[in-house]
Every structure is written in C-alpha cells, then in structure tokens.
Design an enzyme around this catalytic site. Structure first.
Site, PDB file in Angstrom:
ATOM      1  N   HIS A 243       0.815  -1.232   0.000  1.00  0.00           N
ATOM      2  CA  HIS A 243       0.000   0.000   0.000  1.00  0.00           C
ATOM      3  C   HIS A 243       0.846   1.280   0.000  1.00  0.00           C
ATOM      4  CE1 HIS A 243      -3.507  -2.455   1.149  1.00  0.00           C
ATOM      5  NE2 HIS A 243      -2.787  -2.970   2.132  1.00  0.00           N
TER       6      HIS A 243
HETATM    7  C1  BDR Z   1      -3.074   0.807   5.309  1.00  0.00           C
HETATM    8  O1  BDR Z   1      -3.276   0.328   6.629  1.00  0.00           O
HETATM    9  C2  BDR Z   1      -2.074  -0.122   7.176  1.00  0.00           C
HETATM   10  O2  BDR Z   1      -2.245  -1.401   7.706  1.00  0.00           O
HETATM   11  C3  BDR Z   1      -1.033  -0.062   6.099  1.00  0.00           C
HETATM   12  O3  BDR Z   1       0.209   0.370   6.635  1.00  0.00           O
HETATM   13  C4  BDR Z   1      -1.577   0.935   5.111  1.00  0.00           C
HETATM   14  O4  BDR Z   1      -1.184   2.255   5.427  1.00  0.00           O
HETATM   15  C5  BDR Z   1      -3.763  -0.141   4.335  1.00  0.00           C
HETATM   16  O5  BDR Z   1      -5.130  -0.207   4.591  1.00  0.00           O
END
Ligand code: BDR
Ligand code: CA
Length: 313
Positions: A243
């Site tokens: 992500h």
């Molecule tokens: C987001 O949530 C976190 O778990 C990850 O680091 C990312 O920023 C994804 O939904």
C-alpha cells in the site's frame, strides 16, 4: 534538479517501512525534512520505535522523528497487530534504535516545516491515520495554503473495505481527521485500495531481490514475507499489497499511475459504513472535485522502481 521537500507522516508498519526506505533511497529527487509518527497499525510508542529503526537501517540518523497523536481525534484507537505483528514490524529483527525522538511534537513539527519552507514547496506524504495532519490543520489553518500538496494512502471505492466491508484501515481509524483533510482545499492525491491492491508482492520479485543481500533488502524480504501472509490468506494467494510505497512511487514516477480528479466525501456517522470514502468516480453529483483518486498502476514499472532504488540503499 532540486529535490522535492517532503514530510512523511506514518504508522510503521512493514509497508510504511518500505515506503520510507524508498524515499530515503531517492535523495536526488526527495529531501525528507522529517518523519512524524502517529498511532495506527500499532500504538504510538511502537510506531516511534519502528520509524527510528528504519532510519538507522538506512544510515539516516539525521532525519528527525517526531512523535505525534496517540489516539484519533474523537475515538479510541483501533490497531492492526493481526496484520503487522506485535511490534508492527515483525518478520526481521533489528537492533533497538539509539537515535533520540526529536524535540517537537509531530503536529508542531508539521506546522513548523510548512511555515519555514517556501510556499508550495513542501509535499506531505501521509501513510497512516490522518490524526496528526488534521490536528496541524486545526491548529494552524493557514498551512493549507502553503502546502504543495498531500499524497495519502487511504480509502477505497471499487475495492470497498479491508477493515470493515465498507472502509479502508487508515480512514476507518480516524474518519473525522480524514474529513478535515479532504475538506481542506489542499491538492490531494489519494492511493486507495483500488490501486494498492494492484501493487501485489510476488514470490518471483521477493526471490529476485533477496539475491541482492544488503542489510536493507534482507530486512525488506523478512518484513514482507511476514506481512503478506495475512493478505494472501484473506484474498486467496495473490500476494500482499504494498500500500504505502505507492505514495512515494507516485512522487518518483507519476506516469506509472492513473486516476480521476473527483469528489471524495468521508462517512463519519454511520455505524455500518464508518470511514467509507464515498468517491464520485462516475461524476454523478455536482459536488466539487477535491482529490485525485488513483485507480490503476503499471505494476511491473512499480516493482522495477522498488528494486532499483532499494538496491542502492
Ligand atoms: C493501510 O493500513 C495499514 O495497515 C497499512 O500500513 C496501510 O497504510 C492499508 O489499509
Ligand atoms: Ca501505514
């Protein structure tokens, strides 16, 4: 070329860690003014520790790490140890950091840098819940006009939710903060699950980079090996989504991404859809566009960029 000045607000997290390393690996394009940490994936003392571990791994003890908000604006904190492990950075052990936490509170640090640097020259990269960013905007609203833009990981439209059926984690944790940011008038680029679920780690890529065998790559491989298990079980074996690195990759290679400039509103009231990012992708309302909502990326180009830059650390 003078590097673009960035602030990274983050809750590391293995994918945050890769994003930070990618930024630190691009000194000709990006100058990291500071890292500000927020509670999110794990509580604040752990995100602070993890950010400093990452800086030390990259040999960048000079980058100040400021601690910020320990809880969302109006709600109790929700964390994600089930994804990231107890430390938030499970999968590869590194020494405890010795660099100190920087003096200023993260909210003050964000305000300080935006006021001090020339108007429009600072880009804020937000990789976690938006509590610190919204708090800075509440405290010093004039920084909105001085910021060059915000690039954030958060939200979802076609992919709907990863923490509830309707919401993505970062927005779900602090929807009130997200609402403030989306209403700020700042130029915003959003990396929702729609695009990050196309940045899927593959076994071939991990095996390929593991042959490079540097301290940073060893850490990245260990972290991602741990981190992708959760999503592979959940989504059925396709590989974990990277992500947060999408935010930094967009700054380095925007041509790898595409999206639409649309209206995005945040649901804060409904129990069922709290934190949903209601993106007017099809432009069916006359609500003014307030964000560029990214929907697609060239995954090969993205992973080539990561390989090339992480190898140079
Ligand atoms: C987001 O949530 C976190 O778990 C990850 O680091 C990312 O920023 C994804 O939904
Ligand atoms: Ca994150």
């Amino acid at each position: 070329m003078t590097p673009r000045k960035i602030l990274i607000d983050t809750d590391p997290g293995q994918d945050d860690a890769v994003a930070i390393l990618l930024a630190l690996a691009a000194p000709e394009e990006l100058e990291v003014l500071a890292i500000t940490v927020v509670a999110g994936n794990v509580p604040l003392e752990k995100t602070s520790r993890n950010a400093r571990v990452i800086c030390e791994l990259a040999g960048r003890r000079d980058v100040p790490v400021h601690e910020g908000c320990a809880a969302p604006l109006e709600r109790p904190l929700v964390t994600a140890e089930h994804v990231h492990g107890k430390s938030g950075l499970d999968g590869h052990d590194l020494p405890e950091p010795t660099m100190p936490v920087a003096d200023l509170h993260a909210v003050e640090a964000i305000i300080h840098h935006i006021r001090r640097e020339p108007r429009g020259s600072v880009t804020l990269c937000a990789l976690g819940p938006l509590t610190n960013v919204a708090s800075a905007l509440l405290k010093a609203p004039e920084i909105a006009e001085r910021l060059g833009g915000i690039v954030l990981m958060g939200g979802a439209y076609f992919e709907v939710g990863n923490v509830t059926p309707a919401a993505e984690f970062n927005i779900y944790v602090d929807p009130e903060a997200a609402k403030i940011v989306l209403k700020s008038g700042i130029e915003i680029t959003m990396m929702p699950l729609d695009v990050t679920h196309k940045a899927l780690i593959t076994r071939d890529w991990l095996d390929g980079i593991s042959t490079l065998d540097t301290p940073a790559i060893r850490a990245v491989c260990g972290w991602l090996d741990f981190y992708e298990r959760f999503d592979m079980e959940k989504y059925g074996g396709k590989g974990g989504p990277l992500h947060d690195p999408c935010v930094i990759a967009w700054l380095l290679r925007p041509e790898l991404f595409s999206g639409r400039h649309v209206n995005v509103e945040i649901e804060t009231q409904s129990e069922l859809t709290r934190g949903m990012t209601v993106a007017d992708w099809w432009r069916v309302t006359d609500r003014a566009a307030n964000a560029t909502f990214i929907g697609d990326l060239d995954a090969d180009g993205f992973f080539d960029l990561l390989t090339e830059r992480l190898a140079a650390l």
